[in-house]
Design a protein around this motif. Sequence first.
Motif, mmCIF file in Angstrom:
data_model
loop_
_atom_site.group_PDB
_atom_site.id
_atom_site.type_symbol
_atom_site.label_atom_id
_atom_site.label_comp_id
_atom_site.label_asym_id
_atom_site.label_seq_id
_atom_site.Cartn_x
_atom_site.Cartn_y
_atom_site.Cartn_z
ATOM 1 N N GLY A 121 10.281 -11.198 -27.532
ATOM 2 C CA GLY A 121 8.786 -11.823 -28.007
ATOM 3 C C GLY A 121 9.369 -11.751 -29.941
ATOM 4 O O GLY A 121 8.918 -12.698 -29.732
ATOM 5 N N PRO A 122 9.783 -10.837 -30.188
ATOM 6 C CA PRO A 122 9.613 -10.970 -31.931
ATOM 7 C C PRO A 122 11.157 -11.888 -31.809
ATOM 8 O O PRO A 122 10.875 -12.603 -32.941
ATOM 9 N N LEU A 123 11.992 -12.648 -31.293
ATOM 10 C CA LEU A 123 12.464 -13.595 -31.407
ATOM 11 C C LEU A 123 11.982 -14.802 -31.528
ATOM 12 O O LEU A 123 12.535 -15.841 -32.245
ATOM 13 N N ARG A 134 1.245 -0.957 -0.304
ATOM 14 C CA ARG A 134 0.162 -0.061 0.614
ATOM 15 C C ARG A 134 0.752 1.885 -0.004
ATOM 16 O O ARG A 134 0.608 2.178 -0.723
ATOM 17 N N ARG A 135 2.450 1.018 0.777
ATOM 18 C CA ARG A 135 2.874 2.385 0.787
ATOM 19 C C ARG A 135 3.625 2.041 -1.168
ATOM 20 O O ARG A 135 3.590 3.657 -0.985
ATOM 21 N N PHE A 136 3.667 1.712 -1.573
ATOM 22 C CA PHE A 136 5.005 1.651 -2.512
ATOM 23 C C PHE A 136 3.785 0.990 -3.966
ATOM 24 O O PHE A 136 4.914 0.369 -4.150
ATOM 25 N N TRP A 137 2.707 1.008 -3.909
ATOM 26 C CA TRP A 137 2.321 0.713 -4.901
ATOM 27 C C TRP A 137 2.472 1.013 -6.539
ATOM 28 O O TRP A 137 2.601 -0.032 -7.319
ATOM 29 N N ILE A 138 2.995 2.182 -6.572
ATOM 30 C CA ILE A 138 3.083 2.514 -8.003
ATOM 31 C C ILE A 138 4.204 2.277 -8.298
ATOM 32 O O ILE A 138 4.130 1.548 -9.094
ATOM 33 N N PRO A 139 5.490 2.279 -7.166
ATOM 34 C CA PRO A 139 6.400 2.048 -8.003
ATOM 35 C C PRO A 139 6.546 0.487 -8.134
ATOM 36 O O PRO A 139 7.151 -0.004 -9.700
ATOM 37 N N ILE A 140 6.265 -0.516 -7.089
ATOM 38 C CA ILE A 140 5.782 -1.648 -7.655
ATOM 39 C C ILE A 140 5.229 -2.051 -8.940
ATOM 40 O O ILE A 140 6.131 -2.906 -9.767
ATOM 41 N N LEU A 141 3.941 -1.573 -8.858
ATOM 42 C CA LEU A 141 3.738 -1.646 -10.807
ATOM 43 C C LEU A 141 4.394 -0.816 -11.290
ATOM 44 O O LEU A 141 4.108 -1.943 -12.542
ATOM 45 N N LEU A 142 4.765 -0.295 -11.331
ATOM 46 C CA LEU A 142 5.822 0.393 -12.518
ATOM 47 C C LEU A 142 7.020 -0.119 -12.488
ATOM 48 O O LEU A 142 7.421 -0.318 -14.022
ATOM 49 N N VAL A 143 7.564 -0.949 -11.488
ATOM 50 C CA VAL A 143 8.481 -2.159 -12.059
ATOM 51 C C VAL A 143 8.293 -2.980 -12.768
ATOM 52 O O VAL A 143 9.450 -3.926 -13.497
ATOM 53 N N ALA A 144 7.211 -3.470 -12.411
ATOM 54 C CA ALA A 144 6.827 -4.972 -12.931
ATOM 55 C C ALA A 144 6.036 -4.509 -14.344
ATOM 56 O O ALA A 144 6.658 -5.515 -14.816
ATOM 57 N N ALA A 145 5.657 -3.503 -14.637
ATOM 58 C CA ALA A 145 5.413 -3.185 -15.735
ATOM 59 C C ALA A 145 6.770 -2.915 -16.735
ATOM 60 O O ALA A 145 6.721 -3.435 -18.352
ATOM 61 N N ALA A 146 7.392 -2.823 -16.286
ATOM 62 C CA ALA A 146 8.650 -2.234 -16.914
ATOM 63 C C ALA A 146 9.526 -3.358 -17.524
ATOM 64 O O ALA A 146 9.693 -3.971 -18.459
ATOM 65 N N LEU A 147 9.384 -5.026 -16.601
ATOM 66 C CA LEU A 147 10.082 -5.960 -16.941
ATOM 67 C C LEU A 147 9.416 -6.603 -17.599
ATOM 68 O O LEU A 147 9.735 -7.257 -18.773
ATOM 69 N N GLU A 148 8.109 -6.431 -17.574
ATOM 70 C CA GLU A 148 6.907 -7.364 -18.483
ATOM 71 C C GLU A 148 7.226 -6.926 -19.799
ATOM 72 O O GLU A 148 7.277 -7.808 -21.237
ATOM 73 N N TRP A 149 7.194 -5.028 -20.054
ATOM 74 C CA TRP A 149 7.566 -4.575 -21.325
ATOM 75 C C TRP A 149 8.995 -5.224 -21.899
ATOM 76 O O TRP A 149 8.929 -5.521 -23.101
ATOM 77 N N PHE A 150 10.258 -4.970 -21.251
ATOM 78 C CA PHE A 150 11.409 -5.799 -22.034
ATOM 79 C C PHE A 150 11.047 -6.066 -22.733
ATOM 80 O O PHE A 150 12.012 -7.171 -23.146
ATOM 81 N N LEU A 151 10.741 -7.668 -21.265
ATOM 82 C CA LEU A 151 10.167 -8.694 -21.842
ATOM 83 C C LEU A 151 10.036 -8.990 -23.208
ATOM 84 O O LEU A 151 10.131 -10.105 -24.370
ATOM 85 N N ILE A 152 8.324 -8.590 -23.321
ATOM 86 C CA ILE A 152 7.476 -8.807 -24.173
ATOM 87 C C ILE A 152 7.957 -8.185 -25.761
ATOM 88 O O ILE A 152 8.531 -8.419 -26.362
ATOM 89 N N VAL A 153 8.835 -6.754 -25.807
ATOM 90 C CA VAL A 153 9.664 -6.013 -26.792
ATOM 91 C C VAL A 153 11.056 -6.774 -26.992
ATOM 92 O O VAL A 153 11.541 -6.539 -28.293
ATOM 93 N N GLN A 154 11.597 -6.826 -26.238
ATOM 94 C CA GLN A 154 13.168 -7.444 -26.451
ATOM 95 C C GLN A 154 13.304 -8.362 -27.136
ATOM 96 O O GLN A 154 13.778 -8.817 -28.184
#
Length: 62
Positions: free
Chosen positions: A58-60, A36-56
């Motif tokens: 995924g196309p392989l 509850r205290r750090f929900w925004i940074p936690i979700l941003l880090v999780a989304a960044a990890l997902e985005w990196f893996l999908i974009v970098q």
Amino acid sequence: MNILDALDARTIVVLGLILPVLATFLLYFFARGFFRRFWIPILLVAAALEWFLIVQVGPLFL
């Protein structure tokens, strides 16, 4: 021999997609005050990890 050497590349990608979501849910259920205290940074880090893996990586597999 490392356990990652024995896994298929697609399995590693799927694990990489599941781990940020799983870590977020574990924090939510077991450390609600921290989440509850750090929900925004936690979700941003999780989304960044997902985005990196999908974009970098995924196309392989296309």
